[in-house]
Design a protein around this motif. Structure first.
Motif, mmCIF file in Angstrom:
data_model
loop_
_atom_site.group_PDB
_atom_site.id
_atom_site.type_symbol
_atom_site.label_atom_id
_atom_site.label_comp_id
_atom_site.label_asym_id
_atom_site.label_seq_id
_atom_site.Cartn_x
_atom_site.Cartn_y
_atom_site.Cartn_z
ATOM 1 N N PHE A 1 4.550 -41.225 13.691
ATOM 2 C CA PHE A 1 4.921 -40.594 12.427
ATOM 3 C C PHE A 1 4.130 -41.176 11.260
ATOM 4 O O PHE A 1 3.608 -40.437 10.419
ATOM 5 N N LEU A 2 4.042 -42.504 11.211
ATOM 6 C CA LEU A 2 3.351 -43.122 10.079
ATOM 7 C C LEU A 2 1.876 -42.736 10.068
ATOM 8 O O LEU A 2 1.296 -42.481 9.009
ATOM 9 N N GLN B 1 1.778 -38.493 9.496
ATOM 10 C CA GLN B 1 2.886 -37.873 8.772
ATOM 11 C C GLN B 1 2.521 -36.560 8.105
ATOM 12 O O GLN B 1 3.369 -35.673 7.981
ATOM 13 N N PHE C 1 3.534 -33.604 10.149
ATOM 14 C CA PHE C 1 4.968 -33.306 10.146
ATOM 15 C C PHE C 1 5.307 -32.451 8.936
ATOM 16 O O PHE C 1 5.969 -31.440 9.021
ATOM 17 N N LEU C 2 4.840 -32.942 7.786
ATOM 18 C CA LEU C 2 5.232 -32.295 6.551
ATOM 19 C C LEU C 2 4.630 -30.906 6.470
ATOM 20 O O LEU C 2 5.241 -29.992 5.954
ATOM 21 N N ILE D 1 6.835 -28.354 8.308
ATOM 22 C CA ILE D 1 7.961 -27.877 7.512
ATOM 23 C C ILE D 1 7.472 -26.900 6.459
ATOM 24 O O ILE D 1 8.070 -25.844 6.252
ATOM 25 N N THR E 1 6.721 -23.405 8.068
ATOM 26 C CA THR E 1 7.756 -22.603 8.698
ATOM 27 C C THR E 1 9.147 -22.855 8.151
ATOM 28 O O THR E 1 10.033 -22.032 8.345
ATOM 29 N N GLY E 2 9.339 -23.983 7.489
ATOM 30 C CA GLY E 2 10.683 -24.295 7.044
ATOM 31 C C GLY E 2 11.617 -24.660 8.183
ATOM 32 O O GLY E 2 12.813 -24.584 8.060
ATOM 33 N N ILE E 3 11.042 -25.057 9.303
ATOM 34 C CA ILE E 3 11.870 -25.419 10.459
ATOM 35 C C ILE E 3 11.421 -26.783 10.945
ATOM 36 O O ILE E 3 10.239 -27.089 10.944
ATOM 37 N N LYS E 4 12.405 -27.570 11.365
ATOM 38 C CA LYS E 4 12.081 -28.876 11.918
ATOM 39 C C LYS E 4 11.287 -28.739 13.212
ATOM 40 O O LYS E 4 11.641 -27.929 14.054
ATOM 41 N N VAL F 1 8.117 -41.186 3.112
ATOM 42 C CA VAL F 1 8.164 -41.619 4.511
ATOM 43 C C VAL F 1 9.481 -42.326 4.813
ATOM 44 O O VAL F 1 10.126 -42.074 5.834
ATOM 45 N N TYR G 1 12.314 -40.055 5.202
ATOM 46 C CA TYR G 1 12.151 -39.157 6.337
ATOM 47 C C TYR G 1 12.394 -39.845 7.674
ATOM 48 O O TYR G 1 12.574 -39.187 8.689
ATOM 49 N N VAL H 1 13.075 -38.436 12.294
ATOM 50 C CA VAL H 1 12.238 -38.478 13.494
ATOM 51 C C VAL H 1 12.787 -39.428 14.564
ATOM 52 O O VAL H 1 12.249 -39.491 15.660
ATOM 53 N N PHE I 1 14.781 -34.432 5.562
ATOM 54 C CA PHE I 1 14.232 -33.118 5.901
ATOM 55 C C PHE I 1 14.402 -32.148 4.733
ATOM 56 O O PHE I 1 13.450 -31.492 4.297
ATOM 57 N N VAL J 1 12.090 -32.853 1.724
ATOM 58 C CA VAL J 1 10.724 -32.339 1.802
ATOM 59 C C VAL J 1 10.686 -30.859 1.403
ATOM 60 O O VAL J 1 9.798 -30.408 0.671
ATOM 61 N N ILE J 2 11.680 -30.114 1.868
ATOM 62 C CA ILE J 2 11.742 -28.691 1.501
ATOM 63 C C ILE J 2 11.953 -28.523 -0.007
ATOM 64 O O ILE J 2 11.286 -27.722 -0.660
ATOM 65 N N PHE K 1 18.140 -21.443 0.886
ATOM 66 C CA PHE K 1 17.515 -21.589 2.197
ATOM 67 C C PHE K 1 17.907 -22.921 2.821
ATOM 68 O O PHE K 1 18.337 -22.988 3.976
ATOM 69 N N ILE L 1 20.077 -23.387 6.361
ATOM 70 C CA ILE L 1 19.615 -24.025 7.605
ATOM 71 C C ILE L 1 20.432 -25.287 7.885
ATOM 72 O O ILE L 1 20.719 -25.588 9.038
#
Lengths: 282, 320
Positions: free
Chosen positions: A265-266, A269, A272-273, A276, A279-282, B138, B141, B145, B202, B205-206, B247, B251
């Motif tokens: 992740f680090l 990263q 990852f961002l 999102i 798609t706005g999905i995890k 980070v 977040y 993860v 999460f 970030v959005i 939104f 979710i």
């Protein structure tokens, strides 16, 4: 004028200070437990139970980590987790980019229905598919096999959605030009389109690897003997019953589960961002 | 293709208006070829998707109208169609009702809590004054993860009544901390806080993406009009962020309706079913071998999620 500037600057400085204090407290609350976990995993069991607790370990020991090898079979669980997550990732990269390309760039009957089915699947809770998937896998004789651990996760609606969104941004002219040059459809996909998809593939690869690495419920019911346990299953099953408060070993196990993910992740990263953001999905 | 059409109509000069038959067959063949190409790319995914997802969705629905039990798998003829019996039974099942209440509490308390924390973090990070923004991002977040099993180990350690950090800190100020996870009144609130902690990064970030899309001149205009920061937040940020907030809320709501992992690893649904969620109840019924009954429960959950999504589209529709 000068005094007004100064008061404004003072007010800004106060605001900034307040902001930093709030943010730091937040960071402490959110990321602090991870630091606490890592530090405590290096303490002997006795020191973990000290009241009041020590912050920095007085005695640094790797005994807890050694216990993962001697009392548990952590290297095997680690390999199982890595194998399953890698295969799940490869499957998603391959199948989702193929169908994502078709959905974004090709015209064929049934395309709309397929895309709607994929979108609809995004809303279906995991519990709906869980029981039939289990029945299916056990009827195929795949319980307690790697195939059984992997099969339900080889494709996913999220991956298709991500790849399709990204592929739509690739100019049609590029594909047309390759077609005029006489390249076959698969060759166009493999040589022209896929290399342009690297950012999306990186995002999808990381997210699917991670989801599989952290997946808990499915391997919990499908892996029935220790040799097929993944890391989360092994750690969770060890942590119930008599070892429930055997914190030293449990914390060391948690570090082993989380550390690879944290490093990935680090380092990566931004992918990852972006996932999102796209798609706005995890 | 060019060769083929030349072969079927050799006498036609190039560029002439094409007669119906050959051109039609060429077009048909072209269409067939396109269909074959499209499905060649789609087939591997579609087969796996049908087998491992679409089919299970249908099978689950069918199962929910039968009395299928794990022992019937070897002898499918013993399965009876029971109509909506499973569904009516659910609503007289005290544990299902209890789990529904728990799940609703989790959603109603958890969604706003997570959103407020995420919005606060996002607004603070977006204020332009903050350095080390990447570090904070980070940090917030991290829990997103990390494996829930690892998180459960850490949280059970933090909340341990004797050696846990939380009660140790409370002891410093003279409070004798409770046994968080074994107190039927405190277990669910503890899990709600844990879920908010786990998911706020999460949403943050959005929300950050949404905040960055707010035009800067709106704030400049507000500043010129003498609006304070709070007024700017109330009258510029919140209205502009409405679609993003909706939104994010939906979710998170969909995720929290399926709330399952936290009780599974932290409390096993206890004490006294105070943290039993709908998903957990379904999972337990699966464990007891009541497959038909479990499937019915999962479809009730599915309907709740669809209803929530419909409400979202309504709300978003009003806006646009």
């Amino acid at each position: 004028m000068a005094t007004k500037d100064t008061t404004l600057r003072t007010r800004d400085r106060v605001a900034t200070t307040v902001l930093y204090v709030v943010l730091l407290l937040g960071l402490l609350a959110v990321a602090g437990p991870f630091v606490w976990m890592a530090l405590s995993s290096l303490k002997p069991e006795r020191e973990i139970r000290d009241v009041p607790p020590t912050w920095w370990p007085e005695t640094v020991t790797l005994d807890n980590f050694r216990g993962l090898f001697s009392r548990l079979d952590f290297p095997l669980y680690f390999l199982n987790s890595a194998l399953v997550a890698t295969l799940v990732m490869v499957g998603n990269l391959l199948f989702c980019s193929l169908v994502g390309y078709a959905l974004a760039k090709l015209r064929y009957p049934g395309k709309r229905a397929l895309f709607l089915a994929v979108l609809g699947m995004l809303m279906v809770p995991g519990m709906v598919t869980f029981v039939p998937q289990f029945v299916l896998v056990s009827n195929m004789g795949l319980t307690n096999t790697y195939a059984g651990l992997i099969l339900p996760f080889l494709v996913g609606p999220f991956g298709v959605f991500l790849m399709r969104q990204f592929l739509q941004s690739i100019p049609d002219e590029l594909i047309e030009a390759a077609r005029v040059d006489g390249a076959g459809e698969f060759r166009i996909f493999w040589r022209v389109v896929l290399p342009l998809c690297r950012p999306a593939l990186a995002t999808l690869g990381i997210l699917t690897f991670l989801a599989s690495w952290n997946n808990f419920l499915w391997p919990l019911v499908v892996a029935t003997t220790e040799d097929k346990y993944t890391l989360p299953v092994a750690l969770a099953l060890y942590s119930v019953g008599e070892n429930e408060r055997n914190y030293g070993l449990l914390l060391a196990g948690a570090v082993v589960v989380v550390l690879p993910v944290l490093i990935v992740f680090l380092v990566l990263q931004r992918h990852f961002l972006r996932g999102i953001a796209t798609t706005g999905i995890k | 293709m060019a060769d083929a059409s030349a072969a079927t109509a050799p006498a036609r000069p190039a560029g002439a208006t094409s007669p119906d038959r050959p051109a039609g067959s060429v077009r048909r063949r072209q269409r067939l070829r396109r269909a074959l190409t499209g499905w060649a790319f789609s087939a591997p995914f579609t087969v796996l998707f049908l087998v491992s997802m679409a089919l299970p969705v249908v099978v689950s629905l069918v199962m929910s109208f039968t009395d299928l039990r794990s022992t019937d798998l070897r002898n499918p003829l013993a399965v009876n169609v029971v109509g909506i019996d499973n569904y009516t039974r659910l609503f007289s099942d005290q544990l299902f009702l209890r789990s529904s209440v728990n799940t609703l509490v989790f959603v109603i308390a958890g969604v706003p809590l997570t959103m407020v924390l995420a919005l606060a973090a996002a607004t603070a990070l977006n204020s332009g004054l903050v350095r080390f923004r990447a570090l904070f991002r980070v940090g917030f977040y991290l829990p997103v993860v990390a494996s829930i099993v690892a998180l459960s180990v850490v949280w059970r350690f933090l909340l341990d009544p004797e050696v846990g950090l939380v009660n140790n800190l409370l002891r410093l100020v003279g409070i004798d901390g409770p046994n968080w996870l074994y107190d039927a009144r405190l277990a669910l609130p503890s899990l709600i806080v844990m879920a908010a902690w786990r998911n706020l990064g999460f949403l943050m970030v959005i929300f950050l993406a949404g905040l960055q899309a707010v035009p800067a001149d709106l704030y400049e205009a507000a500043t010129l009009d003498g609006a304070t920061r709070w007024q700017q937040f109330r009258n510029v940020t919140l209205p502009m962020l409405r679609p993003t907030l909706l939104f994010g809320g939906v979710i998170t709501g969909i995720g929290y309706l399926q709330f399952f992992e936290e009780p599974l690893v932290m409390t096993q649904g206890g004490p006294l079913s105070s943290t039993l969620s709908v998903s957990f109840h379904i999972y337990n019924q699966f464990g007891f071998g009541n497959y038909g009954y479990a499937a019915a429960g999962s479809y009730v959950l599915f309907l709740a999620i669809v209803a929530l999504s419909v409400v979202q589209f309504r709300l978003l529709g009003e806006r646009n």
